[in-house]
Scaffold this motif. Structure first.
Motif, mmCIF file in Angstrom:
data_model
loop_
_atom_site.group_PDB
_atom_site.id
_atom_site.type_symbol
_atom_site.label_atom_id
_atom_site.label_comp_id
_atom_site.label_asym_id
_atom_site.label_seq_id
_atom_site.Cartn_x
_atom_site.Cartn_y
_atom_site.Cartn_z
ATOM 1 N N MET A 237 -8.300 6.510 -14.573
ATOM 2 C CA MET A 237 -8.428 6.377 -13.127
ATOM 3 C C MET A 237 -8.261 4.917 -12.693
ATOM 4 S SD MET A 237 -8.597 9.450 -12.391
ATOM 5 C CE MET A 237 -8.663 9.146 -10.620
ATOM 6 N N SER A 238 -8.758 3.979 -13.500
ATOM 7 C CA SER A 238 -8.559 2.563 -13.181
ATOM 8 C C SER A 238 -7.077 2.206 -13.207
ATOM 9 C CB SER A 238 -9.335 1.686 -14.170
ATOM 10 O OG SER A 238 -10.725 1.907 -14.075
ATOM 11 N N LEU A 239 -6.372 2.748 -14.197
ATOM 12 C CA LEU A 239 -4.922 2.518 -14.273
ATOM 13 C C LEU A 239 -4.226 3.049 -13.028
ATOM 14 C CD1 LEU A 239 -2.237 1.900 -15.835
ATOM 15 C CD2 LEU A 239 -2.407 4.263 -16.690
ATOM 16 N N LEU A 240 -4.515 4.301 -12.648
ATOM 17 C CA LEU A 240 -3.828 4.928 -11.526
ATOM 18 C C LEU A 240 -4.122 4.202 -10.218
ATOM 19 C CD1 LEU A 240 -4.430 8.710 -12.384
ATOM 20 C CD2 LEU A 240 -2.378 7.343 -12.819
ATOM 21 N N GLU A 241 -5.393 3.873 -9.977
ATOM 22 C CA GLU A 241 -5.748 3.210 -8.726
ATOM 23 C C GLU A 241 -5.239 1.777 -8.691
ATOM 24 O OE1 GLU A 241 -6.640 4.753 -6.314
ATOM 25 O OE2 GLU A 241 -7.841 6.486 -6.905
ATOM 26 N N GLY A 242 -5.383 1.066 -9.801
ATOM 27 C CA GLY A 242 -4.899 -0.311 -9.838
ATOM 28 C C GLY A 242 -3.395 -0.403 -9.685
ATOM 29 N N HIS A 243 -2.680 0.510 -10.333
ATOM 30 C CA HIS A 243 -1.219 0.546 -10.219
ATOM 31 C C HIS A 243 -0.799 0.778 -8.777
ATOM 32 C CE1 HIS A 243 2.767 2.737 -10.866
ATOM 33 N NE2 HIS A 243 2.980 1.552 -11.396
ATOM 34 N N ALA A 244 -1.491 1.676 -8.081
ATOM 35 C CA ALA A 244 -1.164 1.944 -6.676
ATOM 36 C C ALA A 244 -1.430 0.721 -5.810
ATOM 37 C CB ALA A 244 -1.955 3.147 -6.167
ATOM 38 N N ASP A 245 -2.519 0.007 -6.067
ATOM 39 C CA ASP A 245 -2.796 -1.207 -5.299
ATOM 40 C C ASP A 245 -1.738 -2.276 -5.543
ATOM 41 O OD1 ASP A 245 -4.971 -0.448 -3.840
ATOM 42 O OD2 ASP A 245 -6.341 -1.955 -4.655
ATOM 43 N N VAL A 246 -1.308 -2.416 -6.783
ATOM 44 C CA VAL A 246 -0.271 -3.397 -7.103
ATOM 45 C C VAL A 246 1.032 -3.056 -6.390
ATOM 46 C CG1 VAL A 246 1.208 -4.279 -8.958
ATOM 47 C CG2 VAL A 246 -1.269 -4.106 -9.298
ATOM 48 N N VAL A 247 1.373 -1.780 -6.368
ATOM 49 C CA VAL A 247 2.610 -1.349 -5.714
ATOM 50 C C VAL A 247 2.538 -1.625 -4.214
ATOM 51 C CG1 VAL A 247 4.065 0.616 -5.128
ATOM 52 C CG2 VAL A 247 3.188 0.364 -7.454
ATOM 53 N N MET A 248 1.439 -1.246 -3.574
ATOM 54 C CA MET A 248 1.347 -1.412 -2.122
ATOM 55 C C MET A 248 1.401 -2.884 -1.736
ATOM 56 S SD MET A 248 -2.678 -0.355 -1.561
ATOM 57 C CE MET A 248 -2.550 -0.073 0.186
ATOM 58 N N ASP A 249 0.797 -3.747 -2.550
ATOM 59 C CA ASP A 249 0.830 -5.175 -2.241
ATOM 60 C C ASP A 249 2.134 -5.826 -2.678
ATOM 61 O OD1 ASP A 249 -1.664 -5.040 -1.102
ATOM 62 O OD2 ASP A 249 -2.735 -5.752 -2.873
ATOM 63 N N GLY A 250 2.787 -5.247 -3.702
ATOM 64 C CA GLY A 250 4.057 -5.796 -4.150
ATOM 65 C C GLY A 250 5.198 -5.462 -3.216
ATOM 66 N N VAL A 251 5.210 -4.227 -2.725
ATOM 67 C CA VAL A 251 6.250 -3.793 -1.785
ATOM 68 C C VAL A 251 5.957 -4.322 -0.393
ATOM 69 C CG1 VAL A 251 7.333 -1.795 -0.693
ATOM 70 C CG2 VAL A 251 6.760 -1.727 -3.130
ATOM 71 N N GLY A 252 4.682 -4.420 -0.054
ATOM 72 C CA GLY A 252 4.264 -4.740 1.303
ATOM 73 C C GLY A 252 4.963 -5.908 1.972
ATOM 74 N N PRO A 253 5.025 -7.088 1.325
ATOM 75 C CA PRO A 253 5.630 -8.245 2.006
ATOM 76 C C PRO A 253 7.069 -8.036 2.447
ATOM 77 C CG PRO A 253 4.365 -8.944 0.092
ATOM 78 C CD PRO A 253 4.432 -7.443 0.042
ATOM 79 N N GLN A 254 7.774 -7.113 1.795
ATOM 80 C CA GLN A 254 9.171 -6.877 2.159
ATOM 81 C C GLN A 254 9.307 -6.069 3.443
ATOM 82 O OE1 GLN A 254 11.129 -5.008 -1.256
ATOM 83 N NE2 GLN A 254 9.571 -5.872 -2.593
ATOM 84 N N VAL A 255 8.325 -5.215 3.732
ATOM 85 C CA VAL A 255 8.490 -4.263 4.839
ATOM 86 C C VAL A 255 7.322 -4.260 5.825
ATOM 87 C CG1 VAL A 255 10.000 -2.720 3.515
ATOM 88 C CG2 VAL A 255 7.516 -2.425 3.394
ATOM 89 N N ILE A 256 6.225 -4.971 5.493
ATOM 90 C CA ILE A 256 5.039 -4.958 6.354
ATOM 91 C C ILE A 256 4.677 -6.400 6.710
ATOM 92 C CG2 ILE A 256 2.617 -4.264 6.540
ATOM 93 C CD1 ILE A 256 3.175 -2.173 4.377
ATOM 94 N N PRO A 257 5.020 -6.858 7.881
ATOM 95 C CA PRO A 257 4.803 -8.264 8.249
ATOM 96 C C PRO A 257 3.351 -8.720 8.136
ATOM 97 C CG PRO A 257 6.273 -7.196 9.817
ATOM 98 C CD PRO A 257 5.752 -6.111 8.928
#
Length: 339
Positions: A237-257
């Motif tokens: 569960m730590s892997l799944l939740e942490g991976h999702a947080d990394v993705v949202m913050d990694g993709v975020g700067p490109q599409v979310i000002p």
């Protein structure tokens, strides 16, 4: 299943306690639902590009629900998860009958309903892996509106940010089809360790001890064998939740000002907003859930920094490659073992 839990009562109690959420016009509600659906669709390609995971097409539908809908969906999910535990209890004790059945199932149903009612006001989205045939993604529209107002976040940015996190979970389970069966097998293994006599005789004592020591109710029934299983589940569960947080913050700067502002405000909110809220979070183990986000994200970032995303993706190849609870806080140990 109905012999031990009155699920209909649980849904009724949970829905009433959760309430409808913030007041919005019909037009606002319809626009929010449409935007969440569109953002979930948009997120799929962004998640795939960032992670390299290829999810199967047209599986695991996206549903935008209200709080009542979330309660109903999770009552069904709880029933699936608890089935092996209840089956084990009935094998040991025999099914309840008569008055004890009627009273016991309603008491348990009411308790589950209170839990669902509290959580239904907190959850923004959730992937339900146990819904047949391949899971489903739930986005809770009233809670999204409530939190974006509370944080004073830009609605367009915040909704896409939430969808990136939840869509990552959908991609995880649809791109890694063995994950669903693996988690369910862990619940089956946990059920096989349940001793009804021990639960009845020592459960309250262990619950009291766990709470006095700063633990939570989920820790109250942990034999050494159960601890071993729970540690494995915690790692996953730590892997799944942490991976999702990394993705949202990694993709975020490109599409979310405004992603940096949203992240800072959201992390402050995760700590709980009041004394009662913080107490309930601790009792229900939600503080541990917050640690899963933090520790899991740190694990993912450190492994990706060392071996790149392609190297990290070895974690999805087979169950043996999943990190244990100890490896989540020691990424080097996982790299040495798996890579």
């Amino acid at each position: 299943m109905a012999s031990m839990v009155d699920w209909e009562l649980a849904v009724t109690v949970g829905g009433r306690l959760a309430g409808p959420g913030p007041e919005v016009t019909r037009e606002h509600a319809e626009a929010t639902v449409a935007q969440l659906r569109a953002d979930a669709d948009r997120s799929t390609g962004l998640v795939r590009e960032f992670t390299g995971l290829q999810a199967a097409e047209r599986t695991a539908p996206v549903l935008v629900v209200d709080r009542q809908g979330w309660v109903e969906a999770n009552a069904a999910g709880f029933a699936t998860m608890l089935e092996p535990v209840i089956r084990r209890l009935e094998e040991k004790k025999g099914p309840a009958t008569g008055l004890s059945l009627a009273v016991g199932s309603r008491v348990t149903g009411g308790e589950v309903g209170v839990l669902l009612g509290f959580l239904a006001t907190k959850v923004l989205g959730q992937f339900d892996p146990f819904h047949e045939p391949s899971g489903r993604l739930l986005l809770v529209a009233p809670n999204v509106v409530h939190v974006e107002r509370e944080l004073r976040a830009d609605p367009d940015d915040f909704r896409l940010w939430v969808c990136l996190h939840e869509e990552t979970h959908r991609v995880q389970f649809t791109a890694v089809p063995w994950m669903r069966d693996h988690l369910f097998s862990e619940f089956e293994a946990l059920a096989s360790t349940v001793d009804p006599a021990s639960v009845l005789q020592d459960g309250l004592k262990r619950a009291s001890e766990a709470l006095r020591s700063g633990g939570n109710l989920l820790e109250a029934f942990g034999s050494p064998e159960q601890r071993e299983i729970l540690d494995r589940v915690t790692g996953v569960m730590s892997l799944l939740e942490g991976h999702a947080d990394v993705v949202m913050d990694g993709v975020g700067p490109q599409v979310i000002p405004s992603v940096a502002k949203i992240r800072a405000a959201f992390d402050r909110r995760r700590a709980g907003v009041g004394v009662l809220d913080r107490l309930l979070r601790r009792l229900l183990g939600l503080d541990a859930k917050m640690a899963q986000y933090r520790d899991g994200a740190k694990f993912v970032r450190e492994v990706v920094d060392r071996v790149g995303m392609a190297g990290f993706n070895a974690v999805w190849e087979r169950a043996e490659n999943l990190p244990g609870k100890a490896e989540i806080t020691d990424p080097d140990a996982w790299v040495r073992r798996v890579l």
